[in-house]
Design a protein around this motif. Sequence first.
Motif, PDB file in Angstrom:
ATOM      1  N   SER A  26       3.042  -6.104  -7.631  1.00  0.00           N
ATOM      2  CA  SER A  26       3.462  -6.255  -6.607  1.00  0.00           C
ATOM      3  C   SER A  26       4.735  -5.467  -6.175  1.00  0.00           C
ATOM      4  O   SER A  26       4.367  -5.224  -4.420  1.00  0.00           O
ATOM      5  CB  SER A  26       4.627  -7.999  -6.492  1.00  0.00           C
ATOM      6  N   ARG A  47      -0.089   1.097 -18.150  1.00  0.00           N
ATOM      7  CA  ARG A  47      -0.705   1.916 -19.450  1.00  0.00           C
ATOM      8  C   ARG A  47      -2.483   1.927 -18.919  1.00  0.00           C
ATOM      9  O   ARG A  47      -2.906   2.074 -18.536  1.00  0.00           O
ATOM     10  CB  ARG A  47      -0.899   0.270 -19.648  1.00  0.00           C
ATOM     11  N   ARG A  52      -4.999  -1.512 -12.849  1.00  0.00           N
ATOM     12  CA  ARG A  52      -4.394  -1.153 -11.226  1.00  0.00           C
ATOM     13  C   ARG A  52      -5.016   0.695 -11.223  1.00  0.00           C
ATOM     14  O   ARG A  52      -4.438   0.685 -10.177  1.00  0.00           O
ATOM     15  CB  ARG A  52      -3.082  -1.384 -10.607  1.00  0.00           C
ATOM     16  N   VAL A  88       9.369  -1.865 -22.712  1.00  0.00           N
ATOM     17  CA  VAL A  88       8.886  -1.108 -22.685  1.00  0.00           C
ATOM     18  C   VAL A  88       9.480   0.041 -22.296  1.00  0.00           C
ATOM     19  O   VAL A  88       9.948   1.541 -22.197  1.00  0.00           O
ATOM     20  CB  VAL A  88       7.977  -1.386 -21.104  1.00  0.00           C
TER      21      VAL A  88
HETATM   22  P1  NDP Z   1       4.604  -8.092 -11.375  1.00  0.00           P
HETATM   23  O1  NDP Z   1       4.120  -8.639 -12.253  1.00  0.00           O
HETATM   24  O2  NDP Z   1       3.158  -7.437  -9.825  1.00  0.00           O
HETATM   25  O3  NDP Z   1       4.133  -6.145 -12.223  1.00  0.00           O
HETATM   26  C1  NDP Z   1       2.965  -5.913 -12.384  1.00  0.00           C
HETATM   27  C2  NDP Z   1       2.952  -4.528 -12.857  1.00  0.00           C
HETATM   28  O4  NDP Z   1       3.244  -4.563 -13.960  1.00  0.00           O
HETATM   29  C3  NDP Z   1       1.224  -4.157 -13.658  1.00  0.00           C
HETATM   30  O5  NDP Z   1       0.792  -3.343 -12.141  1.00  0.00           O
HETATM   31  C4  NDP Z   1       1.231  -4.186 -15.201  1.00  0.00           C
HETATM   32  O6  NDP Z   1       0.276  -3.076 -15.223  1.00  0.00           O
HETATM   33  C5  NDP Z   1       2.664  -3.864 -15.182  1.00  0.00           C
HETATM   34  N1  NDP Z   1       2.976  -3.912 -16.708  1.00  0.00           N
HETATM   35  C6  NDP Z   1       3.777  -5.281 -16.866  1.00  0.00           C
HETATM   36  N2  NDP Z   1       4.068  -5.325 -18.208  1.00  0.00           N
HETATM   37  C7  NDP Z   1       3.485  -3.752 -18.625  1.00  0.00           C
HETATM   38  C8  NDP Z   1       3.474  -2.468 -20.349  1.00  0.00           C
HETATM   39  N3  NDP Z   1       4.192  -3.503 -20.625  1.00  0.00           N
HETATM   40  N4  NDP Z   1       3.943  -2.188 -19.690  1.00  0.00           N
HETATM   41  C9  NDP Z   1       3.350  -1.438 -18.718  1.00  0.00           C
HETATM   42  N5  NDP Z   1       2.512  -1.577 -17.861  1.00  0.00           N
HETATM   43  C10 NDP Z   1       2.672  -3.326 -17.734  1.00  0.00           C
HETATM   44  O7  NDP Z   1       5.753  -7.478 -10.329  1.00  0.00           O
HETATM   45  P2  NDP Z   1       6.794  -7.030  -9.628  1.00  0.00           P
HETATM   46  O8  NDP Z   1       6.256  -6.796  -8.563  1.00  0.00           O
HETATM   47  O9  NDP Z   1       6.962  -9.162  -9.028  1.00  0.00           O
HETATM   48  O10 NDP Z   1       8.444  -7.269  -9.928  1.00  0.00           O
HETATM   49  C11 NDP Z   1       8.561  -6.371 -10.423  1.00  0.00           C
HETATM   50  C12 NDP Z   1      10.098  -6.296 -10.452  1.00  0.00           C
HETATM   51  O11 NDP Z   1      11.090  -6.425  -8.416  1.00  0.00           O
HETATM   52  C13 NDP Z   1      10.733  -6.797 -11.167  1.00  0.00           C
HETATM   53  O12 NDP Z   1      12.347  -6.552 -11.407  1.00  0.00           O
HETATM   54  C14 NDP Z   1      11.187  -7.990 -10.189  1.00  0.00           C
HETATM   55  O13 NDP Z   1      12.530  -9.386  -9.908  1.00  0.00           O
HETATM   56  C15 NDP Z   1      11.298  -7.607  -8.790  1.00  0.00           C
HETATM   57  N6  NDP Z   1      11.611  -8.421  -7.380  1.00  0.00           N
HETATM   58  C16 NDP Z   1      10.124  -8.660  -7.420  1.00  0.00           C
HETATM   59  C17 NDP Z   1       9.832  -9.419  -6.173  1.00  0.00           C
HETATM   60  C18 NDP Z   1       8.860 -10.275  -5.985  1.00  0.00           C
HETATM   61  O14 NDP Z   1       8.803 -10.408  -4.760  1.00  0.00           O
HETATM   62  N7  NDP Z   1       7.394 -10.263  -6.630  1.00  0.00           N
HETATM   63  C19 NDP Z   1      10.384  -9.505  -5.409  1.00  0.00           C
HETATM   64  C20 NDP Z   1      11.815  -8.386  -5.280  1.00  0.00           C
HETATM   65  C21 NDP Z   1      12.538  -8.280  -6.562  1.00  0.00           C
HETATM   66  P3  NDP Z   1      -1.332  -3.844 -15.744  1.00  0.00           P
HETATM   67  O15 NDP Z   1      -2.171  -3.037 -14.394  1.00  0.00           O
HETATM   68  O16 NDP Z   1      -1.415  -3.016 -16.591  1.00  0.00           O
HETATM   69  O17 NDP Z   1      -1.076  -5.576 -15.900  1.00  0.00           O
END
Ligand code: NDP
Length: 330
Positions: A26, A47, A52, A88
């Motif tokens: 996101s 990864r 993606r 990570v």
């Molecule tokens: P997401 O759940 O959308 O992130 C998913 C991404 O993280 C994918 O690209 C996934 O890769 C990757 N990922 C997950 N686990 C791993 C791993 N072990 N190693 C490498 N890549 C990994 O996260 P958000 O965008 O929701 O949140 C990100 C940050 O932003 C957080 O800190 C959140 O608190 C903050 N935030 C979020 C908001 C929101 O509305 N969503 C608003 C404001 C802040 P893969 O494709 O491999 O699964």
Amino acid sequence: MKIYYDADADLNLLKEKKLTVIGYGSQGHAHALNLKDSGLDVAVGLRKTSARWKEAEEAGLKVFTVEEASEWGDVIMILLPDQNHKEVYENEIKPHLKTGKALAFAHGFNIFYKQVIPPNDVDVIMIAPKGPGHLVRRTFQNGSGTPCLIAIHQDYTGKAKDIALAWAKGIGGTRAGVIETTFKDETETDLFGEQAVLCGGSAELVKAGFETLVEAGYPPELAYFECMHELKLIVDLYYEGGLTRMNYSVSDTAEYGGMTRGPKVINADTKKVMKQILEDIQTGKFAEEWINENKNGQPVLKKLREENKNHLIEKVGAQLRSMMSWLTNK
Ligand code: NDP
Ligand code: MG
């Protein structure tokens, strides 16, 4: 309160730096694409197995493994789900945090609760858009931008705040306005909001209203429309113009009934509970519980998720939403 706009931020500061965005979910896709469209040098860290990877490459971004991207970047923004930051960070990011780099977050949880403890010789900053990633991307593209919070946890280079402001500018935040806060305040208010009001409070209010009508013998379909569906119309009015706008738009009957009956539902006892919820956040009790829940494989989360899925409101809702041709994610 000081609000920072485009003129307060200097994008040139980032033009001489390599910017890494870890994660392409996101927030990740929005930050990476907006920074690239702002003319900056960006790479995404993922990864190898990520579905993606290809999507990011096709969008014209450099894509590396998390380790490679952390080695490459001068500013490293971690945009993974919060529960994955610690592992990570320890294994793939920390070894590449050379002196003078900047580590960035979009939420304060892991720094504030010491799940991630960066070395002393890097900047640690937060740029937190006040909206989901898709809004951050969409508003950037239409020229308006999403407001952001920034915070500085550690200022090794003396430039931490300027870097945070420049990043906020690169993703379109300073077009809308940026407010400075602390990791502590952002984390505690964010957790409180989602627990007491946004996710927790509102969901239980909806369920309790629905159950009350159904238990009194009214059709679940009507109860669904009244207690869940129409909530969006009301929330949109809050969003556009606060309580005044909502009360202006609804009928006098709704306004009078709401203002005289609402305080019976949410009362002094509710506030007492809210204060307890806030205290558990401030003392770290909630954080400890959530960190342990993740260590144990999220047993409570999984159980509650299943219970919610099986609630009558979900079954009735799914059926009714299938009649709503304009909805895409039913
Ligand atoms: P997401 O759940 O959308 O992130 C998913 C991404 O993280 C994918 O690209 C996934 O890769 C990757 N990922 C997950 N686990 C791993 C791993 N072990 N190693 C490498 N890549 C990994 O996260 P958000 O965008 O929701 O949140 C990100 C940050 O932003 C957080 O800190 C959140 O608190 C903050 N935030 C979020 C908001 C929101 O509305 N969503 C608003 C404001 C802040 P893969 O494709 O491999 O699964
Ligand atoms: Mg929030």
